[in-house]
Design an enzyme around this catalytic site. Structure first.
Site, mmCIF file in Angstrom:
data_model
loop_
_atom_site.group_PDB
_atom_site.id
_atom_site.type_symbol
_atom_site.label_atom_id
_atom_site.label_comp_id
_atom_site.label_asym_id
_atom_site.label_seq_id
_atom_site.Cartn_x
_atom_site.Cartn_y
_atom_site.Cartn_z
ATOM 1 N N LYS A 1 -1.468 -16.480 65.133
ATOM 2 C CA LYS A 1 -1.185 -16.263 63.714
ATOM 3 C C LYS A 1 -2.408 -15.743 62.977
ATOM 4 C CE LYS A 1 3.011 -18.780 63.088
ATOM 5 N NZ LYS A 1 3.904 -19.542 62.262
ATOM 6 N N LYS B 1 7.593 -13.080 71.744
ATOM 7 C CA LYS B 1 8.627 -14.024 71.308
ATOM 8 C C LYS B 1 9.356 -13.517 70.071
ATOM 9 C CE LYS B 1 7.700 -17.452 68.488
ATOM 10 N NZ LYS B 1 8.199 -18.486 67.580
ATOM 11 N N LYS C 1 10.919 -15.158 63.358
ATOM 12 C CA LYS C 1 11.586 -14.810 62.101
ATOM 13 C C LYS C 1 10.638 -14.177 61.091
ATOM 14 C CE LYS C 1 12.272 -19.635 60.933
ATOM 15 N NZ LYS C 1 10.929 -20.162 60.755
HETATM 16 P P1 ATP Z 1 7.614 -18.009 62.346
HETATM 17 O O1 ATP Z 1 7.852 -16.628 62.834
HETATM 18 O O2 ATP Z 1 7.665 -18.160 60.852
HETATM 19 O O3 ATP Z 1 6.419 -18.673 62.974
HETATM 20 P P2 ATP Z 1 9.538 -19.017 64.174
HETATM 21 O O4 ATP Z 1 10.619 -18.004 64.313
HETATM 22 O O5 ATP Z 1 8.566 -19.166 65.300
HETATM 23 O O6 ATP Z 1 8.840 -18.839 62.800
HETATM 24 P P3 ATP Z 1 9.788 -21.875 63.592
HETATM 25 O O7 ATP Z 1 10.285 -22.354 62.291
HETATM 26 O O8 ATP Z 1 8.324 -21.913 63.775
HETATM 27 O O9 ATP Z 1 10.285 -20.395 63.894
HETATM 28 O O10 ATP Z 1 10.519 -22.654 64.769
HETATM 29 C C1 ATP Z 1 11.704 -23.400 64.687
HETATM 30 C C2 ATP Z 1 12.159 -23.746 66.079
HETATM 31 O O11 ATP Z 1 12.637 -22.571 66.745
HETATM 32 C C3 ATP Z 1 11.063 -24.313 66.992
HETATM 33 O O12 ATP Z 1 11.590 -25.355 67.778
HETATM 34 C C4 ATP Z 1 10.681 -23.152 67.869
HETATM 35 O O13 ATP Z 1 10.148 -23.563 69.105
HETATM 36 C C5 ATP Z 1 12.020 -22.447 68.027
HETATM 37 N N1 ATP Z 1 11.856 -21.022 68.303
HETATM 38 C C6 ATP Z 1 11.250 -20.116 67.507
HETATM 39 N N2 ATP Z 1 11.316 -18.886 68.050
HETATM 40 C C7 ATP Z 1 11.980 -19.034 69.239
HETATM 41 C C8 ATP Z 1 12.356 -18.120 70.293
HETATM 42 N N3 ATP Z 1 12.069 -16.833 70.206
HETATM 43 N N4 ATP Z 1 13.030 -18.610 71.351
HETATM 44 C C9 ATP Z 1 13.342 -19.919 71.435
HETATM 45 N N5 ATP Z 1 13.004 -20.830 70.497
HETATM 46 C C10 ATP Z 1 12.327 -20.402 69.409
#
Ligand code: ATP
Ligand code: LTN
Length: 327
Positions: free
Chosen positions: A112, A194, A197
């Site tokens: 990040k 990965k 969002k």
């Molecule tokens: P950001 O991009 O804002 O960091 P993020 O998409 O990684 O957000 P989080 O809110 O940090 O989402 O994560 C919420 C849940 O979703 C966590 O349990 C995380 O491990 C899971 N998660 C996030 N992205 C993925 C992915 N690509 N595949 C599987 N699980 C995911």
């Protein structure tokens, strides 16, 4: 006594099918068997730049989408992190028991910080301590998360074990619950990173509120390769990612899927994937639109959730405070 499950999600933008398949879908499944607590972690969200008005809106958007996905207030407690002050309060005590070296190893911070060189703040660095606090306050047994959170869970377990050893028994040691399939959904534009969002790339993620047309187009443009067979081969990252998405949305076995696509091309595969995603997301979208503006209902669910979990958090915090001599 049922075992307790705790997990959290940041209200940073629109929820993706990665969040759904890696986390939320499993929460819905687990809630009937476990004493479940789910939290919209808005205090974590401000570790990256947020517009205050949008953050407030997105926090309610997230609550509504979690309910629409099937989080049932009869089975689960749902609340907003910033509503319970013992989260940052316990994270201070934990901070004083986490060696710098251990925190410096966290790869999410490095990622990040690299993506956001203009806003590398202390909160972003300290993010895992607040996450440990979220989990430990509730004497959690299991933490269902995606693969990317494994390292944070390890840090949580370490700080809890060290604290119990140095000051006396206070925290339950939580176990991560990472599904075999779906734990790491990759970007459609780049299957080596990965799906996230907060990415701004156009064709990176499918959001839960995307229209059927958007879903079809994004899947159509998704990266594949020049092979002709359609099989689950982890080395063919783009196709493998698409097949995993199909597997999880249809609940079909890998053998069934490989048989279904013998002698078929990527065109057919992509069409079927889009159909499977659309048919799962349509009822979720309908429910979301129905409840998003029922503010009184959302507030009632959140109040009920907070009232149920706050005493658990307060009791753990009080114990931790006493054990370190803070009174
Ligand atoms: P950001 O991009 O804002 O960091 P993020 O998409 O990684 O957000 P989080 O809110 O940090 O989402 O994560 C919420 C849940 O979703 C966590 O349990 C995380 O491990 C899971 N998660 C996030 N992205 C993925 C992915 N690509 N595949 C599987 N699980 C995911
Ligand atoms: N760090 C997590 C979100 C999160 C979380 C938690 C998950 C915050 N606190 C407690 C499980 C338990 C993330 O970025 N996905």
């Amino acid at each position: 006594m049922k075992q307790r499950v705790f997990s959290g999600i940041q209200p940073t933008g629109k929820i993706t099918i990665g969040n759904y398949l890696g986390a939320v879908k499993n929460w819905v499944y687990l809630q009937e068997k476990y004493d479940s607590i789910f939290c919209v972690v808005n205090s974590h969200a401000i570790t990256t730049k947020q517009d205050p008005y949008l953050l407030r809106e997105q926090t309610y958007d997230m609550v509504a989408i979690l309910l629409a996905c099937g989080i049932d207030p009869k089975h689960s407690s749902l609340f907003i992190q910033s509503e319970i002050d013992t989260h940052p309060a316990l994270s201070w005590i934990l901070n004083c028991n986490i060696p710098m070296g251990e925190m410096e190893r966290m790869t999410q911070f490095k990622d990040k910080a690299q993506k956001n060189p203009k806003n590398i703040n202390v909160g972003l660095f300290d993010y895992p301590a607040l996450m440990a606090s979220d989990i430990l306050l509730y004497q959690t047994d299991l933490v269902p998360v995606g693969e990317d959170q494994k390292q944070h869970l390890e840090l949580t377990r370490n700080v809890a074990q060290r604290f119990n050893r140095d000051f006396g028994e206070c925290f339950k040691i939580p176990e991560p619950l990472i599904a075999k399939s779906g734990a790491r959904i990759m970007g459609l534009d780049d299957p080596t990173s990965k799906m996230s969002k907060s990415s701004t790339a156009q064709n990176h993620a499918i959001f839960l509120l995307d229209t059927p047309k958007e879903i079809e187009q994004k899947i159509k443009k998704a990266t594949t390769d020049s092979h002709s067979s359609i099989v689950f081969d982890p080395d063919r990252k783009g196709v493998y990612n698409l097949l995993c998405i199909y597997e999880l949305f249809t609940q079909k076995s890998r053998e069934e899927i490989e048989t279904e696509f013998i002698d078929q091309g990527y065109g057919v595969l992509k069409k079927r994937i889009a159909e499977a995603i659309i048919s799962t997301l349509s009822p979720i979208q309908e429910e979301y639109l129905k409840i998003r503006h029922q503010i009184d209902y959302l507030a009632e669910v959140l109040n009920q959730g907070r009232e149920k979990v706050q005493p658990i958090a307060e009791s753990t915090y009080k114990k931790a405070k006493e054990l370190v001599g803070l009174i």
